[in-house]
Design an enzyme around this catalytic site. Structure first.
Site: not given
Ligand SMILES: Nc1ncnc2c1ncn2[C@@H]1O[C@H](COP(=O)(O)OP(=O)(O)O)[C@@H](O)[C@H]1O
Ligand SMILES: O=P(O)(O)OC[C@H]1O[C@](O)(COP(=O)(O)O)[C@@H](O)[C@@H]1O
Ligand SMILES: [Mg+2]
Length: 798
Positions: A504, A506, A533-534, A577, A579, A633, A690, A692
């Protein structure tokens, strides 16, 4: 490969073909594809080919020769024996010299002529006239001049005609004459000729004309029966005058896309009484209609119009590229994805190169119909409205990039997830093998890799084995999203397809990049593949890697069960996992049947007192002698926070969670130590990382492949600002705006959670009054009927 094959090579080739012929005998062949990379002895190739086509009753034939300035005269007499052909595609080094035949291809329904030369004006006319049942004709001309002065098509059966003469190659005047009374669909993209005439009135369904304003003015009276019209202008529009054109009536027209002739709008609208949708593409000047406005608004505006899409500088300042919502009859709503032409109107299209791909051409109708959509709700009542739909994913007949123009890049961001490497592999392979794209870059280490690291070149060879490994070969990271630096890097490197794999966070970042690219007017698509993965991404059935995670979690649950069973009052606690969404915990619990208690973020619980967790654990141990607890978690974070108040965020701004597994294990141990009611043995297993890190399982691998291929098809077709996702088992394109709005969560008032409660026999930890509050807030959403509403969306939980 040498440019001229040796005689020996040619003989070997002939021998091989003859052998094949004798093995096949006269068994029918559906599809024959012949591609020569080198200039060769065409006459001998024709000889063999003709024998084969006749003997094996080939239905579809594609011959692709190198496209050279000096073309080889086609030995046409041989062709007329090909009675079985239904589809014929000729591309490249041919010079067609077709004498007049009464009957040439008796069964031919589709003819494609790409970059071939014509010996005389009558060549093309004779060819088409010799096909009495021809329904589709696709002609693309090319840069090398030939002898054609007039392009005349005469056919009584023709229904669809594409004319693509995109480049201006000659000063000579080229006349186009179309004599096809049954024509229903016409697509013209023409930079070469500007004298068009139709010998008969047409009974059109759809016209798509990209030409000079003068030629559009010439053609427009012949288009008056169309239901759908797209009129886009090459060069500057000179028709900005209401009296410059004698505008016919368009009694059937329901959809119009236009980028010129602003002053014509009042006349246009007056002559289109049934118009329901109008899209104004990019205009140089602000959209202000002046002058001869009719006294009362046109009929279509008052009674028929359902949708008006305005260009970037529109009056409400919102722009055509925002959320594209289209409404139809019976409550049909299409939540459409943006397209490059929303902000760059005059883009050339190209026939999809997949039409030459032997593997895919076996499919009867390979290309997705542009009107196909997928409903968000599949449970409906007899009278319920049709509801929200998403555009169906898949290859389109026309693409907006030529293969050698594409420069793609792939980036992976956020936490790891099984299947990331498979998606990377399949994007690269789809680009290479389906579309002939050879420039694909990998961005190293997430968003920040765009501006702070070197890129990696990705080829099918480089990615060949990566799907067998966990993680991402490109590396990933949190944080580092700097819009300007990222888009600067995209622009500087000349990247025009950006594939972003992530969750989300990303995709929120991808939406920002898309907006900036659009603002700068760059021809670059941004396409996302949702990774989590969530399983917390809304709308889609499930995210890739989720199945693998649930499967892998079984191993930890089994281990916890074995440990618990072999001790007196044994308790196995497994943290998984999740969140904010407890899908892995819920599905792993349901799949295992060894779990006695499942705790997820969406379902609050408490420890002490009547109906609390401790009471249930004691009861279960007394009944069964052991128990297994699965905790996501993100569960019970408010309880953990009471004992440990520090809160922090990761680099992406996600709240850092307290270790609920450790806290729960300690709390249970402390409770039994305090009450001394029984001696327990508790083992805590944390397999989260593990799980993931494993490679994706078979079903996720296939799912990743479909997601990647759909994404590539969408990008090639010019869609942008979208993710590819599965909705009720069909691949779709979903606008970013739709999935970044809210997260997918387990609905604890749904049947799926009830199933879990019944399988574990655990208490719901909710008092009746709290349950009523939950029911008020959390109505199941994916299958909501009209009038229902919900704050979040569920994942097929009913
Ligand atoms: N609201 C946002 N606006 C712009 N970039 C974001 C936003 N939220 C997250 N990102 C960027 O997206 C990337 C991944 O976000 P993250 O929340 O860590 O993982 P995921 O995409 O798995 O939810 C990071 O580089 C982060 O800086
Ligand atoms: O230790 P990290 O890499 O921040 O990952 C923890 C988080 O990543 C996840 O596996 C996946 O989260 P995202 O999809 O936001 O990357 C969550 O379940 C967990 O809380
Ligand atoms: Mg996320």
């Amino acid at each position: 490969m040498p440019s001229f094959p040796s005689l020996q090579e040619l003989n070997t080739f002939h021998h091989f073909v003859h052998q094949t012929l004798s093995i096949r005998g006269d068994i029918a062949v559906d599809y024959l594809f012949l591609q020569c990379e080198w200039k060769c002895d065409y006459d001998r190739v024709y000889d063999m080919l003709c024998a084969f086509v006749v003997q094996c009753k080939v239905r579809k034939l594609v011959i692709k020769f190198p496209n050279e300035r000096y073309k080889v005269r086609f030995c046409w007499d041989l062709f007329k024996t090909w009675n079985s052909l239904v589809e014929l595609n000729l591309e490249g080094g041919f010079m067609l010299d077709v004498p007049e035949y009464e009957l040439l291809f008796p069964c031919l329904k589709r003819l494609e002529l790409v970059s071939v030369g014509y010996f005389k004006d009558c060549s093309v006319t004779n060819l088409v006239s010799g096909c009495p049942v021809l329904e589709e004709l696709f002609v693309e001309r090319e840069v090398y001049p030939d002898n054609l002065e007039m392009f005349k098509v005469s056919s009584v059966s023709l229904k669809r005609l594409w004319i693509a003469f995109p480049r201006f190659v000659r000063g000579d005047f080229l006349k186009v004459v179309i004599d096809a009374p049954k024509l229903k669909y016409i697509y013209v993209l023409d930079n070469m000729s500007n004298d068009y005439s139709f010998t008969k009135p047409l009974d059109l369904v759809e016209g798509n004309i990209n030409h000079s304003a003068e030629t559009i003015a010439q053609i427009i009276p012949f288009l008056s029966s169309a239901k759908i019209l797209k009129l886009t202008c090459i060069g500057s529009s000179v028709l900005n005058h209401p009296h410059g054109l004698d505008m016919p009536m368009f009694p059937n027209l329901v959809r119009l896309v236009i980028d010129w002739g602003l002053d014509l709008i009042p006349v246009l609208l007056n002559n289109m009484p049934n118009l329901e949708h109008i899209t104004f593409l990019h205009q140089e000047e602000p959209l202000i209609v002046e002058g001869n406005l009719p006294e009362e608004p046109p009929f279509c505006l008052r009674f028929k119009m359902k949708e008006i899409i305005l260009p970037k500088q529109d009056i409400c300042g919102k722009g055509a590229c925002g959320m594209k919502i289209e409404r139809g009859e019976h409550g049909y709503v299409l939540e459409d994805v943006p397209h490059l032409t929303d902000y760059i109107p005059k883009l050339n299209t190209h026939p999809n190169p997949m039409r030459f791909n032997p593997a895919y051409s076996v499919v009867k109708q390979y290309f997705v119909d542009s009107d196909d959509t997928v409903p968000e709700k599949v449970v409906v009542h007899k009278n319920s409205p049709r509801g929200v739909h998403f555009r169906r994913a898949g290859p389109r007949q026309q693409v907006y990039f030529s293969p050698d123009e594409v420069h793609a890049c792939i980036v992976t961001c956020g936490g790891l997830c099984p299947g990331l490497n498979t998606v990377i592999r399949e994007i690269v392979c789809a680009l290479y093998h389906m579309y002939g794209v050879t420039r694909v870059l990998g961005i190293d280490g997430g968003y920040r890799g765009f501006y702070s690291k070197n890129t990696v070149t990705l080829t099918p060879k480089v990615v060949n084995d990566i799907h067998k490994r966990g993680g991402t070969v490109l590396g990933s990271s949190r944080g580092g999203h700097d819009k300007s630096k990222i888009v600067d890097s995209i622009q500087d490197r000349g990247i025009n397809q950006v594939y972003i794999i992530g969750g989300d966070g990303t995709q929120k970042g991808a939406a920002v990049i898309f907006e900036e690219i659009k603002r700068r007017g760059i021809k670059a698509v941004v396409a996302g593949i949702p990774k989590t993965i969530d399983n917390d991404i809304a709308v889609i059935d499930k995210s890739f890697g989720f199945d693998t995670a649930v499967e892998e979690a079984q191993r930890a649950i089994n281990a916890a069960h074995v440990e618990a069973e072999s001790a007196e009052n044994g308790i196995g606690v497994v943290k998984l996992m999740g969140r904010y969404s407890g899908f892995i915990a819920m599905y792993a619990t349901l799949a295992s049947r060894d779990v006695d208690l499942c705790l997820i973020p969406e379902s609050p619980f408490f420890l002490e007192g009547e109906g609390g967790l401790f009471e249930y654990v004691e009861k279960r141990l007394k009944e069964n002698g052991h128990m297994v607890i699965v905790v996501a978690e993100g569960a019970g974070q408010e309880l953990v926070a009471q004992s440990n108040s520090a809160t922090a965020q990761d680099a992406s701004g996600n709240k850092l969670l307290k270790d609920v597994g450790m806290w729960l294990s300690d709390s249970i141990k402390a409770h039994f130590a305090k009450t001394k009611s029984m001696h327990i043995t508790l083992k805590y297993i944390d397999p989260t990382y593990m799980i993931r890190a494993v490679p994706s399982n078979a079903s996720d691998n296939i799912y990743c492949t479909l997601l990647a291929q759909s994404c590539v098809h969408g990008a090639m077709a010019g869609f942008t600002g979208f993710i590819s996702g599965l909705v009720h088992g069909r691949q779709t394109y979903i606008p970013f705006s739709r999935i970044v709005d809210h997260q997918n969560k387990v609905i604890i008032t749904d049947r799926m959670w009830a199933r879990l409660l019944s399988s574990t026999n655990q208490p719901s930890f909710l008092k009746p009054c709290e349950l009523i509050e939950f029911q008020k807030v959390e109505l199941p959403s994916t299958q909501l009927l009209e009038g229902e509403s919900s704050s979040s969306s569920s994942s097929g939980q009913n």
